[in-house]
Design a protein around this motif. Structure first.
Motif, PDB file in Angstrom:
ATOM      1  N   LEU A 216      -3.950   0.784   6.372  1.00 35.80           N
ATOM      2  CA  LEU A 216      -4.317   0.513   4.976  1.00 35.80           C
ATOM      3  C   LEU A 216      -3.997   1.761   4.158  1.00 35.80           C
ATOM      4  O   LEU A 216      -4.891   2.559   3.874  1.00 35.80           O
ATOM      5  CB  LEU A 216      -5.815   0.197   4.899  1.00 35.80           C
ATOM      6  CG  LEU A 216      -6.340  -0.749   5.989  1.00 35.80           C
ATOM      7  CD1 LEU A 216      -7.809  -0.508   6.278  1.00 35.80           C
ATOM      8  CD2 LEU A 216      -6.113  -2.193   5.591  1.00 35.80           C
ATOM      9  N   PRO A 217      -2.728   1.931   3.786  1.00 33.97           N
ATOM     10  CA  PRO A 217      -2.291   3.227   3.235  1.00 33.97           C
ATOM     11  C   PRO A 217      -2.982   3.609   1.934  1.00 33.97           C
ATOM     12  O   PRO A 217      -3.091   4.793   1.624  1.00 33.97           O
ATOM     13  CB  PRO A 217      -0.791   3.017   2.976  1.00 33.97           C
ATOM     14  CG  PRO A 217      -0.414   1.800   3.756  1.00 33.97           C
ATOM     15  CD  PRO A 217      -1.633   0.954   3.878  1.00 33.97           C
TER      16      PRO A 217
ATOM     17  N   ILE B 164      -6.184   2.704   0.977  1.00 30.56           N
ATOM     18  CA  ILE B 164      -7.605   2.357   1.082  1.00 30.56           C
ATOM     19  C   ILE B 164      -8.482   3.296   0.246  1.00 30.56           C
ATOM     20  O   ILE B 164      -9.602   2.960  -0.108  1.00 30.56           O
ATOM     21  CB  ILE B 164      -8.059   2.357   2.577  1.00 30.56           C
ATOM     22  CG1 ILE B 164      -9.463   1.787   2.751  1.00 30.56           C
ATOM     23  CG2 ILE B 164      -7.982   3.738   3.187  1.00 30.56           C
ATOM     24  CD1 ILE B 164      -9.557   0.304   2.616  1.00 30.56           C
TER      25      ILE B 164
ATOM     26  N   GLY C 173       0.820  -1.209   0.000  1.00 37.00           N
ATOM     27  CA  GLY C 173       0.000   0.000   0.000  1.00 37.00           C
ATOM     28  C   GLY C 173       0.852   1.257   0.000  1.00 37.00           C
ATOM     29  O   GLY C 173       0.562   2.229  -0.703  1.00 37.00           O
TER      30      GLY C 173
ATOM     31  N   LEU D 285      -7.895   4.155  -2.780  1.00 41.69           N
ATOM     32  CA  LEU D 285      -7.721   3.913  -4.216  1.00 41.69           C
ATOM     33  C   LEU D 285      -8.497   2.693  -4.691  1.00 41.69           C
ATOM     34  O   LEU D 285      -8.614   1.701  -3.978  1.00 41.69           O
ATOM     35  CB  LEU D 285      -6.235   3.707  -4.529  1.00 41.69           C
ATOM     36  CG  LEU D 285      -5.339   4.924  -4.297  1.00 41.69           C
ATOM     37  CD1 LEU D 285      -3.888   4.528  -4.477  1.00 41.69           C
ATOM     38  CD2 LEU D 285      -5.721   6.054  -5.239  1.00 41.69           C
ATOM     39  N   LYS D 286      -8.979   2.767  -5.929  1.00 42.26           N
ATOM     40  CA  LYS D 286      -9.613   1.616  -6.564  1.00 42.26           C
ATOM     41  C   LYS D 286      -8.548   0.824  -7.313  1.00 42.26           C
ATOM     42  O   LYS D 286      -7.494   1.351  -7.664  1.00 42.26           O
ATOM     43  CB  LYS D 286     -10.685   2.102  -7.543  1.00 42.26           C
ATOM     44  CG  LYS D 286     -11.826   2.827  -6.835  1.00 42.26           C
ATOM     45  CD  LYS D 286     -13.123   2.350  -7.406  1.00 42.26           C
ATOM     46  CE  LYS D 286     -14.299   2.934  -6.669  1.00 42.26           C
ATOM     47  NZ  LYS D 286     -15.525   2.201  -6.921  1.00 42.26           N
TER      48      LYS D 286
END
Lengths: 459, 194
Positions: free
Chosen positions: A149-150, A152, A133, A154-155
């Motif tokens: 969750l660095p 999180i 991440g 982004l898709k």
């Protein structure tokens, strides 16, 4: 710099994406609940963890000295850094002493707080973040948006585009398995080539002079066991008294963070391997000041699980970057104003004070109460801004004077009834995304005065 | 004043003065599950696999999944598998080509499916259980404990240079929360309980 509410406005322009972000984080919160409820002694564990950390706060200096002595006996070199600047200089000095140009880094929110990467890059060092991440956001020139969750925000399509550009994956490919494999190959090369590995510290143990680093990917270990030099950076509050305390914290950490029973790798570093150099940098950077703030010192009990972020209705709908601080979410709100109150004056207002953060915190920090107290500090220090200060002054006048209060209530009801356009417009922030309620015909006081006598007659 | 002195003196001045007793001897004796069953179930839920086995089964099982042409390092003495001799490997970076490592675990924890390994398990290279593509651990059933409190009672971590609790294969969910096995460490973990 945009305030939290300005940045959130932008984040909220893409509504389906906000819903997706909200649901992703709520899913993790639900996994946390499932894991927690499976442990009958969960609430006991939270109490014990909290007590251990309270004990640490009261004996911080003793434990740090004990850690230093034992770690040195183990062959670890200990450094102390009063602030971010000194921390960054210490890392650079170690690199320069060996003439190293390449380092790999596993997750460390402290180095984000200290802005280590840009500092080292300016000094000609190649820094590779190795947590998947973190590597993704590094390639995109973004900070992490969540401490656990660095990426999180982004898709998978975003990650696919980033990897296509930087790692040469196929255009349009967005399968997480495929992208992770590409990152594995890319980062293996970096692990093999790195001279120095920097890791964070989850727990440093006074009794043994060792420290524990937790990851799921194995990136901290891949770096640390291959490189000639290992530097571990810790905020001084990461200290715990005894190895047996780890039994409590390791049971809580991953379950609170992601709902896993434990992280895949909980590595206990005690001595450098033969021929290796191992350093620990103990960092203050405002922590000793926070320790002196009675209302806020318990924020130093935090073990960085991120549970408060996953549960927070404001974080979930505004995204980590809106907090303009290395640590976002509820815990970020109570840590950031200590570092710079003026810069972070908006953060204590990025909360509904619902208290969910406090309810899930594994070390029982009263997060929402501290948010409320920071609001008072911000206003007392005069940082609240003209609009907010005048609003609160006006509220104070109205609410502390019954005659004015009654008059204002009447005016309000009449305005809403006869001239609704005066409140149903964009100048009224409450009206944004909400309908105004139907105005009642009379206030409770008026109703009561009328009905009090009726009731008496009935009796 | 050095930073060390400055930090310590600030801490002494600012720390809370009321003492909070340190909780000690924490344990919860409420574990009723069968340790083997629990360990097998939890490890499965985190992407690993554990089976009860004897030496003959292990030999057969490994030959089923791993061809002899692969680069194997075997540190479990009873298997008659002749792989690479780890003593000949001087530079840990050379382990990057290892396909399978077979090692012996020291202790298993039923509540979370983790296995304690210390550096005496790795043939002199700490990076072995991370850098290998696949990992097999042989663990004595009698070395299973209920929970992490029991685990730490059995450990003397000040006597080792490095050790870890390893729970399953390397994994990540950093791309849209999709679980992917095989991030940087081993792509698979199989545990034989003997």
């Amino acid at each position: 710099m945009k305030t939290h509410s300005q940045a959130s406005d932008i984040f909220n322009q893409d509504e389906p994406r906000v819903d997706w972000h909200d649901e992703s984080l709520w899913f993790i919160r639900q996994k946390r609940d499932k894991a927690a409820f499976a442990i009958p002694e969960w609430e006991n564990l939270r109490d014990i963890a909290s007590q251990i950390k309270e004990n640490v706060l009261a004996n911080m200096d003793t434990y740090l000295l004990e850690f230093e002595e034992k770690a040195q006996q183990n062959g670890i070199q200990i450094h102390w850094a009063a602030d971010a600047e000194e921390h960054n200089q210490l890392v650079l000095q170690i690199l320069q002493k060996h003439g190293f140009k390449k380092m790999v880094k596993s997750k460390s929110m402290l180095t984000e707080e200290c802005h280590l990467n840009p500092f080292l890059e300016k000094n000609g060092i190649e820094v590779i973040d190795t947590d998947l991440g973190e590597r993704i956001v590094q390639l995109r020139n973004e900070p992490p948006s969540h401490i656990v969750l660095p990426a999180i925000h982004l898709k998978k399509q975003d990650v696919g585009d980033t990897f296509h550009e930087h790692l040469g994956t196929e255009k349009g490919a967005s399968d997480p398995q495929y992208l992770t494999e590409a990152a594995r190959q890319h980062l293996r090369e970096k692990f093999i080539a790195a001279d120095l590995a920097l890791t964070g510290v989850n727990f440093a143990i006074a009794e043994t002079g060792g420290f524990v680093v937790c990851t799921n990917e194995g990136n901290a270990d891949m770096g640390a066991h291959l490189a000639k030099v290992h530097i571990a950076c810790m905020g001084f509050e990461k200290i715990i008294p005894k190895a047996e305390n780890l039994g409590v914290f390791l049971r809580l950490l991953a379950r609170s963070a992601t709902g896993q029973p434990v992280t895949t790798y909980s590595s206990h570093f005690q001595k450098p391997r033969a021929g290796q150099e191992m350093h620990v940098i103990i960092v203050d950077n405002g922590r000793s000041t926070q320790l002196g703030r009675e209302d806020f010192r318990s924020s130093l009990k935090c073990i960085r699980c991120g549970a408060c972020m996953n549960t927070c209705p404001v974080y979930r709908r505004s995204g980590g970057h809106s907090y303009h601080s290395a640590v976002a979410g509820p815990i970020g709100i109570i840590l950031a104003p200590n570092l710079d109150m003026k810069k972070n004056k908006d953060l204590p207002f990025a909360s509904t004070l619902c208290g969910s953060c406090t309810n899930v915190c594994p070390v029982k920090i009263n997060i929402h109460e501290q948010i409320w107290k920071w609001r008072q500090e911000v206003i007392n220090e005069g940082y609240a801004g003209f609009e907010k200060t005048q609003g609160i002054k006006l509220m104070n006048t109205v609410l502390s004077n019954p005659k004015i209060y009654r008059f204002a209530g009447k005016m309000g009801r009449q305005t809403m009834r006869f001239a609704p356009f005066l409140v149903n417009n964009s100048l009224n922030k409450w009206f944004k995304n909400r309908e105004m309620p139907a105005p009642p015909k009379e206030s409770f006081r008026e109703w009561y005065l009328k009905n009090r006598n009726n009731n008496k007659n009935e009796q | 004043m050095s930073s060390r002195e400055k930090i310590l003196s600030n801490i002494r001045q600012n720390r809370p003065k009321e003492e909070v007793a340190l909780p000690t001897n924490i344990d919860f004796e409420n574990f009723t599950d069968d340790k083997v069953q629990k360990f097998v179930a939890v490890l499965k839920s985190i992407g690993g696999e554990a089976v009860e086995a004897d030496v003959d089964f292990i030999k057969k099982d490994i030959s089923l999944y791993f061809s002899k042409t692969l680069k194997i390092i075997n540190l479990y003495p009873n298997l008659e598998i002749i792989g690479e001799d780890i003593a000949q490997i001087k530079d840990a970076h050379d382990l990057a080509l290892v396909d399978l490592a077979i090692i012996e675990g020291r202790m298993g924890v039923a509540e979370n499916g983790s296995i304690w390994l210390d550096e005496t398990c790795f043939g002199g290279h700490r990076v072995l259980p991370f850098i290998t593509q696949h990992l097999i651990i042989v663990l004595k059933k009698e070395n299973l404990v209920e929970n992490m409190h029991k685990a730490y009672k059995n450990l003397k971590i000040n006597e080792i240079g490095f050790g870890l609790f390893l729970a399953g294969p390397s994994k990540t969910a950093d791309i849209e929360q999709s679980l992917v096995i095989g991030a940087h460490g081993a792509r698979s973990l199989k545990v034989y309980l003997v």
